[in-house]
Design a protein around this motif. Structure first.
Motif, PDB file in Angstrom:
ATOM      1  N   GLY A 116      -4.714  -0.562  -5.196  1.00  0.00           N
ATOM      2  CA  GLY A 116      -5.327   0.650  -4.681  1.00  0.00           C
ATOM      3  C   GLY A 116      -5.522   0.565  -3.183  1.00  0.00           C
ATOM      4  O   GLY A 116      -5.563  -0.522  -2.605  1.00  0.00           O
ATOM      5  N   VAL A 117      -5.638   1.737  -2.567  1.00  0.00           N
ATOM      6  CA  VAL A 117      -5.827   1.823  -1.118  1.00  0.00           C
ATOM      7  C   VAL A 117      -6.687   3.048  -0.814  1.00  0.00           C
ATOM      8  O   VAL A 117      -6.569   4.071  -1.483  1.00  0.00           O
ATOM      9  CB  VAL A 117      -4.465   1.890  -0.377  1.00  0.00           C
ATOM     10  N   ALA A 118      -7.576   2.886   0.175  1.00  0.00           N
ATOM     11  CA  ALA A 118      -8.429   4.009   0.578  1.00  0.00           C
ATOM     12  C   ALA A 118      -8.666   3.929   2.084  1.00  0.00           C
ATOM     13  O   ALA A 118      -8.759   2.835   2.647  1.00  0.00           O
ATOM     14  CB  ALA A 118      -9.755   3.977  -0.170  1.00  0.00           C
ATOM     15  N   ILE A 119      -8.752   5.102   2.703  1.00  0.00           N
ATOM     16  CA  ILE A 119      -9.017   5.192   4.138  1.00  0.00           C
ATOM     17  C   ILE A 119     -10.046   6.297   4.368  1.00  0.00           C
ATOM     18  O   ILE A 119      -9.942   7.377   3.803  1.00  0.00           O
ATOM     19  CB  ILE A 119      -7.735   5.503   4.941  1.00  0.00           C
ATOM     20  N   MET A 120     -11.008   5.975   5.229  1.00  0.00           N
ATOM     21  CA  MET A 120     -12.037   6.926   5.620  1.00  0.00           C
ATOM     22  C   MET A 120     -12.145   6.905   7.145  1.00  0.00           C
ATOM     23  O   MET A 120     -12.067   5.838   7.757  1.00  0.00           O
ATOM     24  CB  MET A 120     -13.380   6.493   5.017  1.00  0.00           C
ATOM     25  N   THR A 121     -12.307   8.078   7.743  1.00  0.00           N
ATOM     26  CA  THR A 121     -12.535   8.109   9.183  1.00  0.00           C
ATOM     27  C   THR A 121     -13.988   7.741   9.447  1.00  0.00           C
ATOM     28  O   THR A 121     -14.847   7.850   8.568  1.00  0.00           O
ATOM     29  CB  THR A 121     -12.258   9.502   9.793  1.00  0.00           C
ATOM     30  N   LEU A 151      -9.126   2.290 -14.725  1.00  0.00           N
ATOM     31  CA  LEU A 151      -9.641   0.930 -14.904  1.00  0.00           C
ATOM     32  C   LEU A 151     -10.852   0.662 -14.013  1.00  0.00           C
ATOM     33  O   LEU A 151     -11.330  -0.467 -13.942  1.00  0.00           O
ATOM     34  CB  LEU A 151      -8.541  -0.103 -14.611  1.00  0.00           C
ATOM     35  N   GLY A 152     -11.322   1.685 -13.302  1.00  0.00           N
ATOM     36  CA  GLY A 152     -12.489   1.525 -12.441  1.00  0.00           C
ATOM     37  C   GLY A 152     -12.175   1.164 -11.004  1.00  0.00           C
ATOM     38  O   GLY A 152     -13.082   1.047 -10.176  1.00  0.00           O
ATOM     39  N   ILE A 153     -10.906   1.012 -10.671  1.00  0.00           N
ATOM     40  CA  ILE A 153     -10.515   0.606  -9.314  1.00  0.00           C
ATOM     41  C   ILE A 153     -10.822   1.710  -8.307  1.00  0.00           C
ATOM     42  O   ILE A 153     -11.368   1.457  -7.238  1.00  0.00           O
ATOM     43  CB  ILE A 153      -9.032   0.199  -9.282  1.00  0.00           C
ATOM     44  N   GLY A 154     -10.496   2.942  -8.654  1.00  0.00           N
ATOM     45  CA  GLY A 154     -10.788   4.065  -7.759  1.00  0.00           C
ATOM     46  C   GLY A 154     -12.273   4.183  -7.495  1.00  0.00           C
ATOM     47  O   GLY A 154     -12.705   4.428  -6.361  1.00  0.00           O
ATOM     48  N   LYS A 155     -13.073   3.997  -8.525  1.00  0.00           N
ATOM     49  CA  LYS A 155     -14.531   4.092  -8.387  1.00  0.00           C
ATOM     50  C   LYS A 155     -15.052   2.995  -7.453  1.00  0.00           C
ATOM     51  O   LYS A 155     -15.911   3.259  -6.613  1.00  0.00           O
ATOM     52  CB  LYS A 155     -15.193   3.985  -9.753  1.00  0.00           C
ATOM     53  N   ILE A 189     -12.869  11.187   3.931  1.00  0.00           N
ATOM     54  CA  ILE A 189     -11.993  10.319   3.149  1.00  0.00           C
ATOM     55  C   ILE A 189     -10.595  10.905   3.267  1.00  0.00           C
ATOM     56  O   ILE A 189     -10.338  12.023   2.835  1.00  0.00           O
ATOM     57  CB  ILE A 189     -12.446  10.229   1.681  1.00  0.00           C
ATOM     58  N   VAL A 190      -9.715  10.145   3.885  1.00  0.00           N
ATOM     59  CA  VAL A 190      -8.357  10.606   4.156  1.00  0.00           C
ATOM     60  C   VAL A 190      -7.476  10.394   2.928  1.00  0.00           C
ATOM     61  O   VAL A 190      -6.634  11.229   2.612  1.00  0.00           O
ATOM     62  CB  VAL A 190      -7.771   9.875   5.382  1.00  0.00           C
ATOM     63  N   LEU A 191      -7.672   9.280   2.250  1.00  0.00           N
ATOM     64  CA  LEU A 191      -6.924   9.021   1.025  1.00  0.00           C
ATOM     65  C   LEU A 191      -7.648   7.987   0.181  1.00  0.00           C
ATOM     66  O   LEU A 191      -8.396   7.158   0.681  1.00  0.00           O
ATOM     67  CB  LEU A 191      -5.484   8.598   1.314  1.00  0.00           C
ATOM     68  N   CYS A 192      -7.420   8.085  -1.117  1.00  0.00           N
ATOM     69  CA  CYS A 192      -7.947   7.126  -2.093  1.00  0.00           C
ATOM     70  C   CYS A 192      -7.013   7.190  -3.299  1.00  0.00           C
ATOM     71  O   CYS A 192      -7.052   8.146  -4.075  1.00  0.00           O
ATOM     72  CB  CYS A 192      -9.385   7.484  -2.474  1.00  0.00           C
ATOM     73  N   TYR A 193      -6.134   6.208  -3.407  1.00  0.00           N
ATOM     74  CA  TYR A 193      -5.112   6.205  -4.450  1.00  0.00           C
ATOM     75  C   TYR A 193      -5.065   4.845  -5.148  1.00  0.00           C
ATOM     76  O   TYR A 193      -5.292   3.818  -4.522  1.00  0.00           O
ATOM     77  CB  TYR A 193      -3.715   6.470  -3.855  1.00  0.00           C
ATOM     78  N   VAL A 194      -4.719   4.880  -6.416  1.00  0.00           N
ATOM     79  CA  VAL A 194      -4.464   3.650  -7.165  1.00  0.00           C
ATOM     80  C   VAL A 194      -3.075   3.745  -7.784  1.00  0.00           C
ATOM     81  O   VAL A 194      -2.534   4.843  -7.982  1.00  0.00           O
ATOM     82  CB  VAL A 194      -5.524   3.396  -8.260  1.00  0.00           C
ATOM     83  N   SER A 195      -2.507   2.604  -8.086  1.00  0.00           N
ATOM     84  CA  SER A 195      -1.173   2.585  -8.697  1.00  0.00           C
ATOM     85  C   SER A 195      -1.267   3.197 -10.096  1.00  0.00           C
ATOM     86  O   SER A 195      -2.328   3.170 -10.739  1.00  0.00           O
ATOM     87  CB  SER A 195      -0.633   1.157  -8.767  1.00  0.00           C
ATOM     88  N   PRO A 196      -0.178   3.776 -10.579  1.00  0.00           N
ATOM     89  CA  PRO A 196      -0.206   4.435 -11.891  1.00  0.00           C
ATOM     90  C   PRO A 196      -0.730   3.538 -13.014  1.00  0.00           C
ATOM     91  O   PRO A 196      -1.520   3.985 -13.841  1.00  0.00           O
ATOM     92  CB  PRO A 196       1.254   4.828 -12.124  1.00  0.00           C
ATOM     93  N   ALA A 222       0.839  -1.202   0.000  1.00  0.00           N
ATOM     94  CA  ALA A 222       0.000   0.000   0.000  1.00  0.00           C
ATOM     95  C   ALA A 222       0.872   1.249   0.000  1.00  0.00           C
ATOM     96  O   ALA A 222       0.576   2.226  -0.702  1.00  0.00           O
ATOM     97  CB  ALA A 222      -0.939  -0.005   1.196  1.00  0.00           C
ATOM     98  N   CYS A 223       1.933   1.220   0.781  1.00  0.00           N
ATOM     99  CA  CYS A 223       2.870   2.340   0.825  1.00  0.00           C
ATOM    100  C   CYS A 223       3.469   2.585  -0.564  1.00  0.00           C
ATOM    101  O   CYS A 223       3.568   3.733  -1.010  1.00  0.00           O
ATOM    102  CB  CYS A 223       3.952   2.039   1.857  1.00  0.00           C
ATOM    103  N   ASN A 224       3.833   1.524  -1.255  1.00  0.00           N
ATOM    104  CA  ASN A 224       4.379   1.670  -2.610  1.00  0.00           C
ATOM    105  C   ASN A 224       3.354   2.277  -3.561  1.00  0.00           C
ATOM    106  O   ASN A 224       3.699   3.139  -4.384  1.00  0.00           O
ATOM    107  CB  ASN A 224       4.864   0.323  -3.147  1.00  0.00           C
ATOM    108  N   VAL A 225       2.085   1.857  -3.442  1.00  0.00           N
ATOM    109  CA  VAL A 225       1.029   2.434  -4.283  1.00  0.00           C
ATOM    110  C   VAL A 225       0.904   3.924  -3.998  1.00  0.00           C
ATOM    111  O   VAL A 225       0.850   4.744  -4.920  1.00  0.00           O
ATOM    112  CB  VAL A 225      -0.321   1.705  -4.054  1.00  0.00           C
ATOM    113  N   LEU A 226       0.856   4.299  -2.724  1.00  0.00           N
ATOM    114  CA  LEU A 226       0.743   5.706  -2.357  1.00  0.00           C
ATOM    115  C   LEU A 226       1.900   6.523  -2.915  1.00  0.00           C
ATOM    116  O   LEU A 226       1.695   7.565  -3.557  1.00  0.00           O
ATOM    117  CB  LEU A 226       0.706   5.860  -0.839  1.00  0.00           C
TER     118      LEU A 226
END
Length: 172
Positions: A73-78, A95-99, A83-90, A16-20
């Protein structure tokens, strides 16, 4: 392509860190403008140990997206609906992963009884949130020196309908 969404686990932190880090450095150039100081500040807390602590925090709902077994991809919500973060790898962009990550957060927020979600978006993700029904609000300076855009989304489409008043109905 099969997208699997699941709760983030401590052993996901490294990937997840690498994706971010890759998403921020490779995809968010409109935000950091290749400014080494901004990039260093933004990436400074994106370490496996820190990500593990975010995943472990009870106040957070953390999820990951896997495609063919690879974390994409990784996402965090309190639990308060931010929503604190929502990221996908380049390589996973568009491709619809973020959605799918976003919809999963929205579903969880509804389950928690939240009526709204809020996110401070990057310039890069501005259109993504707008396409997904988030309303653009004010701008906000981020802690790492970029300008963010505050977006909100109302999760409840309407209030429940009231039962009609039968005050004037004849009594039986």
């Amino acid at each position: 392509m099969n997208i699997e969404i699941r709760t983030a686990r401590p052993d996901d932190a490294h990937d997840a860190c690498n994706v971010l880090r890759r998403s921020i450095s490779e995809c968010c150039t409109d935000d950091h403008r290749n400014d080494a100081a901004i990039l260093a500040a933004w990436l400074g807390n994106k370490t496996p140990d820190t990500v593990t602590s975010w995943f472990a925090a009870h106040a957070n709902y953390s999820i990951v997206a896997l495609t063919d077994g690879v974390l994409a991809g990784v996402a965090i919500m309190t639990r308060q609906g931010k929503i604190v973060l929502c990221y996908v790898s380049p390589e996973a962009r568009f491709l619809g992963i973020g959605k799918v990550l976003l919809r999963t957060l929205e579903t969880r927020a509804s389950e928690l009884g939240l009526s709204n979600l809020q996110v401070t978006s990057t310039i890069t993700a501005k259109c993504f949130y707008a396409r997904n029904g988030y309303l653009e609000g004010t701008t906000a300076q981020t802690a790492f020196g970029t300008e963010g855009i505050v977006f909100t989304k109302r999760l409840t489409a309407s209030y429940g309908k009231k039962a009609p008043c039968r005050c004037g109905a004849a009594e039986a």
